[in-house]
Motif scaffolding. Structure first.
Motif, PDB file in Angstrom:
ATOM      1  N   LEU A   4       0.845  -1.192   0.000  1.00 23.08           N
ATOM      2  CA  LEU A   4       0.000   0.000   0.000  1.00 23.08           C
ATOM      3  C   LEU A   4       0.876   1.236   0.000  1.00 23.08           C
ATOM      4  O   LEU A   4       1.994   1.211   0.514  1.00 23.08           O
ATOM      5  N   ARG A   5       0.345   2.317  -0.534  1.00 26.31           N
ATOM      6  CA  ARG A   5       1.025   3.617  -0.454  1.00 26.31           C
ATOM      7  C   ARG A   5       0.293   4.455   0.584  1.00 26.31           C
ATOM      8  O   ARG A   5      -0.936   4.473   0.615  1.00 26.31           O
ATOM      9  N   SER A   6       1.065   5.136   1.406  1.00 27.65           N
ATOM     10  CA  SER A   6       0.457   5.953   2.450  1.00 27.65           C
ATOM     11  C   SER A   6      -0.220   7.179   1.841  1.00 27.65           C
ATOM     12  O   SER A   6       0.202   7.704   0.811  1.00 27.65           O
ATOM     13  N   ARG A   7      -1.296   7.566   2.504  1.00 28.41           N
ATOM     14  CA  ARG A   7      -2.033   8.778   2.128  1.00 28.41           C
ATOM     15  C   ARG A   7      -1.731   9.863   3.160  1.00 28.41           C
ATOM     16  O   ARG A   7      -1.102   9.598   4.174  1.00 28.41           O
ATOM     17  N   GLN A   8      -2.228  11.046   2.909  1.00 28.71           N
ATOM     18  CA  GLN A   8      -1.989  12.141   3.829  1.00 28.71           C
ATOM     19  C   GLN A   8      -2.538  11.801   5.216  1.00 28.71           C
ATOM     20  O   GLN A   8      -3.681  11.388   5.366  1.00 28.71           O
ATOM     21  N   GLY A   9      -1.693  11.932   6.228  1.00 27.03           N
ATOM     22  CA  GLY A   9      -2.094  11.697   7.608  1.00 27.03           C
ATOM     23  C   GLY A   9      -2.059  10.238   8.035  1.00 27.03           C
ATOM     24  O   GLY A   9      -2.439   9.914   9.155  1.00 27.03           O
ATOM     25  N   ASP A  10      -1.595   9.341   7.174  1.00 27.16           N
ATOM     26  CA  ASP A  10      -1.564   7.913   7.509  1.00 27.16           C
ATOM     27  C   ASP A  10      -0.511   7.596   8.565  1.00 27.16           C
ATOM     28  O   ASP A  10       0.589   8.148   8.560  1.00 27.16           O
ATOM     29  N   THR A  11      -0.868   6.669   9.432  1.00 34.49           N
ATOM     30  CA  THR A  11       0.061   6.066  10.379  1.00 34.49           C
ATOM     31  C   THR A  11       0.100   4.577  10.065  1.00 34.49           C
ATOM     32  O   THR A  11      -0.724   4.075   9.298  1.00 34.49           O
ATOM     33  N   VAL A  12       1.025   3.871  10.663  1.00 37.43           N
ATOM     34  CA  VAL A  12       1.094   2.427  10.446  1.00 37.43           C
ATOM     35  C   VAL A  12      -0.200   1.775  10.927  1.00 37.43           C
ATOM     36  O   VAL A  12      -0.727   0.871  10.286  1.00 37.43           O
ATOM     37  N   ASP A  13      -0.745   2.258  12.041  1.00 35.03           N
ATOM     38  CA  ASP A  13      -2.008   1.715  12.558  1.00 35.03           C
ATOM     39  C   ASP A  13      -3.134   1.851  11.532  1.00 35.03           C
ATOM     40  O   ASP A  13      -3.897   0.905  11.306  1.00 35.03           O
ATOM     41  N   LEU A  14      -3.252   3.015  10.925  1.00 40.28           N
ATOM     42  CA  LEU A  14      -4.319   3.243   9.948  1.00 40.28           C
ATOM     43  C   LEU A  14      -4.139   2.370   8.706  1.00 40.28           C
ATOM     44  O   LEU A  14      -5.123   1.868   8.148  1.00 40.28           O
ATOM     45  N   ILE A  15      -2.902   2.182   8.291  1.00 43.68           N
ATOM     46  CA  ILE A  15      -2.651   1.336   7.128  1.00 43.68           C
ATOM     47  C   ILE A  15      -3.025  -0.112   7.447  1.00 43.68           C
ATOM     48  O   ILE A  15      -3.630  -0.801   6.626  1.00 43.68           O
ATOM     49  N   CYS A  16      -2.693  -0.582   8.647  1.00 46.97           N
ATOM     50  CA  CYS A  16      -3.077  -1.941   9.051  1.00 46.97           C
ATOM     51  C   CYS A  16      -4.594  -2.073   9.107  1.00 46.97           C
ATOM     52  O   CYS A  16      -5.154  -3.083   8.675  1.00 46.97           O
ATOM     53  N   ARG A  17      -5.271  -1.054   9.609  1.00 44.05           N
ATOM     54  CA  ARG A  17      -6.742  -1.096   9.664  1.00 44.05           C
ATOM     55  C   ARG A  17      -7.326  -1.151   8.261  1.00 44.05           C
ATOM     56  O   ARG A  17      -8.269  -1.884   7.989  1.00 44.05           O
ATOM     57  N   LEU A  41      10.612   7.021  10.117  1.00 45.54           N
ATOM     58  CA  LEU A  41       9.965   8.085   9.337  1.00 45.54           C
ATOM     59  C   LEU A  41       9.040   8.947  10.186  1.00 45.54           C
ATOM     60  O   LEU A  41       8.563   9.977   9.726  1.00 45.54           O
ATOM     61  N   GLY A  42       8.763   8.510  11.408  1.00 47.30           N
ATOM     62  CA  GLY A  42       7.899   9.272  12.300  1.00 47.30           C
ATOM     63  C   GLY A  42       6.521   8.660  12.395  1.00 47.30           C
ATOM     64  O   GLY A  42       6.182   7.727  11.655  1.00 47.30           O
ATOM     65  N   GLY A  48       2.808   8.769   0.058  1.00 44.81           N
ATOM     66  CA  GLY A  48       3.394   7.967  -0.999  1.00 44.81           C
ATOM     67  C   GLY A  48       4.392   6.923  -0.530  1.00 44.81           C
ATOM     68  O   GLY A  48       4.959   6.212  -1.350  1.00 44.81           O
ATOM     69  N   THR A  49       4.593   6.812   0.771  1.00 43.81           N
ATOM     70  CA  THR A  49       5.505   5.796   1.292  1.00 43.81           C
ATOM     71  C   THR A  49       4.928   4.413   1.006  1.00 43.81           C
ATOM     72  O   THR A  49       3.768   4.137   1.312  1.00 43.81           O
ATOM     73  N   VAL A  50       5.713   3.543   0.407  1.00 36.57           N
ATOM     74  CA  VAL A  50       5.268   2.182   0.124  1.00 36.57           C
ATOM     75  C   VAL A  50       5.437   1.360   1.395  1.00 36.57           C
ATOM     76  O   VAL A  50       6.523   1.309   1.979  1.00 36.57           O
ATOM     77  N   VAL A  51       4.347   0.735   1.821  1.00 34.02           N
ATOM     78  CA  VAL A  51       4.351  -0.106   3.023  1.00 34.02           C
ATOM     79  C   VAL A  51       3.972  -1.512   2.594  1.00 34.02           C
ATOM     80  O   VAL A  51       2.921  -1.722   1.991  1.00 34.02           O
ATOM     81  N   ARG A  52       4.833  -2.461   2.898  1.00 30.71           N
ATOM     82  CA  ARG A  52       4.568  -3.866   2.592  1.00 30.71           C
ATOM     83  C   ARG A  52       4.044  -4.541   3.854  1.00 30.71           C
ATOM     84  O   ARG A  52       4.635  -4.385   4.923  1.00 30.71           O
ATOM     85  N   LEU A  53       2.968  -5.269   3.704  1.00 29.23           N
ATOM     86  CA  LEU A  53       2.357  -5.963   4.839  1.00 29.23           C
ATOM     87  C   LEU A  53       2.316  -7.457   4.558  1.00 29.23           C
ATOM     88  O   LEU A  53       2.056  -7.867   3.423  1.00 29.23           O
TER      89      LEU A  53
END
Length: 70
Positions: A4-17, A41-42, A48-53
């Motif tokens: 997934l690519r992060s959207r504005q205001g995304d955290t790792v928790d939100l991406i997992c959800r 990264l904070g 746009g950060t690519v996060v692999r799950l």
């Protein structure tokens, strides 16, 4: 593996959800283990950060239902 690519205001928790429908300590830890340096990264990820799950965890086994009264 899910990417997934992060959207504005995304955290790792939100991406997992968004990916799993829920976030738990285990899913967040798995995401951080799969993406070395992601925590650096904070708390709010750059857009746009690519996060692999990893693949979604299997559902916990269902417990038998106990009925006290019929």
């Amino acid at each position: 593996m899910i990417e997934l690519r992060s959207r504005q205001g995304d955290t790792v928790d939100l991406i997992c959800r968004r990916a799993y429908g829920r976030e738990t300590a285990e899913t967040v830890a798995a995401a951080l283990d799969t993406n070395p340096g992601l925590a650096a990264l904070g708390p709010i990820l750059p857009v746009g950060t690519v996060v692999r799950l990893p693949d979604p965890p299997s559902a916990p086994p269902r417990r038998a239902v106990v009925r006290l009264w019929d």
